[in-house]
Design a protein around this motif. Structure first.
Motif, mmCIF file in Angstrom:
data_model
loop_
_atom_site.group_PDB
_atom_site.id
_atom_site.type_symbol
_atom_site.label_atom_id
_atom_site.label_comp_id
_atom_site.label_asym_id
_atom_site.label_seq_id
_atom_site.Cartn_x
_atom_site.Cartn_y
_atom_site.Cartn_z
ATOM 1 N N LEU A 89 0.835 -1.200 0.000
ATOM 2 C CA LEU A 89 0.000 0.000 0.000
ATOM 3 C C LEU A 89 0.871 1.252 0.000
ATOM 4 N N ALA A 90 1.937 1.246 0.799
ATOM 5 C CA ALA A 90 2.846 2.393 0.828
ATOM 6 C C ALA A 90 3.534 2.581 -0.516
ATOM 7 N N ILE A 91 3.915 1.483 -1.158
ATOM 8 C CA ILE A 91 4.542 1.557 -2.482
ATOM 9 C C ILE A 91 3.591 2.192 -3.481
ATOM 10 N N ALA A 92 2.332 1.760 -3.439
ATOM 11 C CA ALA A 92 1.340 2.296 -4.371
ATOM 12 C C ALA A 92 1.069 3.769 -4.104
ATOM 13 N N GLU A 93 0.923 4.138 -2.844
ATOM 14 C CA GLU A 93 0.603 5.524 -2.502
ATOM 15 C C GLU A 93 1.754 6.473 -2.840
ATOM 16 N N LEU A 94 2.990 6.011 -2.645
ATOM 17 C CA LEU A 94 4.145 6.870 -2.916
ATOM 18 C C LEU A 94 4.556 6.835 -4.391
ATOM 19 N N GLY A 95 4.089 5.830 -5.113
ATOM 20 C CA GLY A 95 4.502 5.696 -6.504
ATOM 21 C C GLY A 95 5.942 5.252 -6.637
ATOM 22 N N TYR A 96 6.413 4.440 -5.676
ATOM 23 C CA TYR A 96 7.814 4.001 -5.685
ATOM 24 C C TYR A 96 8.053 2.996 -6.804
ATOM 25 N N ARG A 97 9.155 3.178 -7.537
ATOM 26 C CA ARG A 97 9.558 2.245 -8.582
ATOM 27 C C ARG A 97 11.037 1.921 -8.417
ATOM 28 N N PRO A 98 11.377 0.678 -8.074
ATOM 29 C CA PRO A 98 12.793 0.322 -7.914
ATOM 30 C C PRO A 98 13.518 0.354 -9.243
ATOM 31 N N HIS A 99 14.793 0.570 -9.194
ATOM 32 C CA HIS A 99 15.604 0.607 -10.400
ATOM 33 C C HIS A 99 15.700 -0.802 -10.966
ATOM 34 N N ALA A 100 15.181 -1.008 -12.167
ATOM 35 C CA ALA A 100 15.049 -2.349 -12.729
ATOM 36 C C ALA A 100 16.398 -3.043 -12.925
ATOM 37 N N ALA A 101 17.375 -2.332 -13.460
ATOM 38 C CA ALA A 101 18.672 -2.962 -13.726
ATOM 39 C C ALA A 101 19.341 -3.412 -12.438
ATOM 40 N N ALA A 102 19.283 -2.561 -11.414
ATOM 41 C CA ALA A 102 19.882 -2.922 -10.131
ATOM 42 C C ALA A 102 19.176 -4.130 -9.533
ATOM 43 N N ARG A 103 17.845 -4.159 -9.679
ATOM 44 C CA ARG A 103 17.101 -5.277 -9.121
ATOM 45 C C ARG A 103 17.467 -6.575 -9.833
ATOM 46 N N ARG A 104 17.683 -6.533 -11.153
ATOM 47 C CA ARG A 104 18.046 -7.746 -11.884
ATOM 48 C C ARG A 104 19.399 -8.281 -11.423
ATOM 49 N N GLU A 153 5.040 -0.669 -16.223
ATOM 50 C CA GLU A 153 4.698 0.088 -15.018
ATOM 51 C C GLU A 153 5.159 -0.629 -13.753
ATOM 52 N N ARG A 154 5.357 -1.936 -13.840
ATOM 53 C CA ARG A 154 5.829 -2.717 -12.687
ATOM 54 C C ARG A 154 7.321 -3.014 -12.768
ATOM 55 N N GLY A 155 8.007 -2.383 -13.704
ATOM 56 C CA GLY A 155 9.442 -2.604 -13.850
ATOM 57 C C GLY A 155 9.782 -3.894 -14.565
ATOM 58 N N MET A 156 8.817 -4.461 -15.295
ATOM 59 C CA MET A 156 9.037 -5.708 -16.019
ATOM 60 C C MET A 156 9.083 -5.445 -17.522
ATOM 61 N N ARG A 157 9.707 -6.366 -18.237
ATOM 62 C CA ARG A 157 9.792 -6.275 -19.695
ATOM 63 C C ARG A 157 9.065 -7.463 -20.327
ATOM 64 N N ILE A 158 8.636 -7.284 -21.562
ATOM 65 C CA ILE A 158 8.012 -8.367 -22.323
ATOM 66 C C ILE A 158 8.950 -8.780 -23.449
ATOM 67 N N LEU A 159 9.201 -10.073 -23.541
ATOM 68 C CA LEU A 159 10.021 -10.616 -24.610
ATOM 69 C C LEU A 159 9.115 -11.419 -25.542
#
Length: 336
Positions: free
Chosen positions: A41-56, A94-100
């Protein structure tokens, strides 16, 4: 420009530690449900998006979902899958994911391609399209323990009470029920159904909605069958309408068949005969034909919810809990 929210901001808002936020993002299964919901809920309310490359790099996940790109066959109704793939790509981003996207011309070829992608660590999950009762792809994915969701139900005896795997589908029966009721209210009691030959799960589902609506109304009408072809639909509908001019309207399993039926009625001097299609394609809109809208954008959202949770940004291995294993999207009737 406002500063982008950080993990610390999320932790502060949810009243948890930074590590707990990291666990929710990367290993949600180890976090208590109540805590996970608070962090999400906090992630959604703040609009937080983790850095995708770092997460991978950190999680050793590809943050990629594989989807087969269907061969181009032309025709009218293929636009639905195109819209689905576009919507899936946008919502995954929008969720930091890619489609192949990958190409395959047969189930065996698709299994080989999926094997290459899984073994190479290129994807975290698969989205299947074009399901059938004896689908070798689903059994292969289950044996390999690869997370997946299908656009299309498994077509087993009880897909809702005992789902064979996670799935999202459009409630075709609900769509044709609405279309049939619309014609019963507007045109008369003798409503025909122009569908596909026996053996299609999707076709049978859509035909059942027409049959249920007719039975409920105490009405009767003919059921015609033809392959997915505008030309064949025009020929079959033309012959049937000439032999049975008492038909008050036609509900069709697809827009291609609806356009064929409309052309046949027009050729017989009945351009006003109401026809309803399925898919709400631009072609049906251009001809002023009413049609059932599948809402592929809602299907895409449902697929990601099953793979990642309502607000998650990583693929989560989920069980087959009856209440969370499938999403049935109710279409809407577009009247013209």
């Amino acid at each position: 420009m406002a500063k982008a929210p950080t993990v610390e901001d999320v932790a502060r808002a949810a009243n948890v530690s930074r590590q707990t936020v990291s666990n929710v993002l990367n290993s949600p299964g180890i976090v208590r449900p109540a805590t996970r919901e608070r962090v999400e809920l906090a992630i959604a309310e703040l609009g937080y998006r983790p850095h995708a490359a770092a997460r991978r790099l950190r999680t050793r996940r590809s943050s990629t979902i594989g989807v087969r790109l269907d061969p181009y066959l032309g025709g009218i109704s293929g636009v639905v899958l195109d819209r689905f793939v576009h919507a899936l790509t946008e919502r995954a981003s929008e969720r930091g994911m890619r489609i192949l996207l990958y190409a395959a011309h047969s189930p065996a070829e698709e299994i080989e391609r999926m094997g290459d992608l899984v073994d190479g660590g290129e994807i975290d999950a698969i989205v299947l399209t074009g399901t059938s009762r004896e689908d070798t792809r689903t059994s292969w994915l289950q044996e390999r323990d690869v997370p997946f969701v299908s656009f299309g139900r498994p077509w087993r005896d009880d897909d809702t009470g005992e789902p064979a795997h996670p799935w999202v589908d459009v409630d075709g029966a609900a769509g044709t029920r609405a279309a049939t009721q619309h014609l019963l209210d507007r045109a008369g009691s003798r409503i025909a159904f122009l569908g596909w030959p026996e053996g299609s799960g999707t076709g049978g589902d859509r035909a059942s909605g027409w049959a249920e609506a007719m039975l409920h109304a105490g009405a009767s009408g003919p059921r015609w069958a033809v392959e997915e072809s505008l030309g064949l639909a025009r020929d079959v509908a033309g012959a049937e309408l000439a032999a049975d001019p008492a038909v008050d309207g036609i509900v069709c399993v697809s827009d291609a068949l609806a356009i064929g039926a409309h052309l046949a009625a027009t050729a017989l001097g009945r351009p006003e005969l109401p026809v309803v299609g399925f898919d709400n394609t631009p072609a049906a809109e251009a001809l002023g034909i009413s049609s059932v809208e599948q809402l592929p954008e809602q299907v895409a959202a449902g697929v990601l919810d099953l793979l990642m949770g309502a607000t998650g940004n990583v693929v989560v291995r989920q069980g087959l809990d009856v209440e969370t294993a499938y999403v049935l999207v109710e279409p809407r009737l577009v009247v013209r």
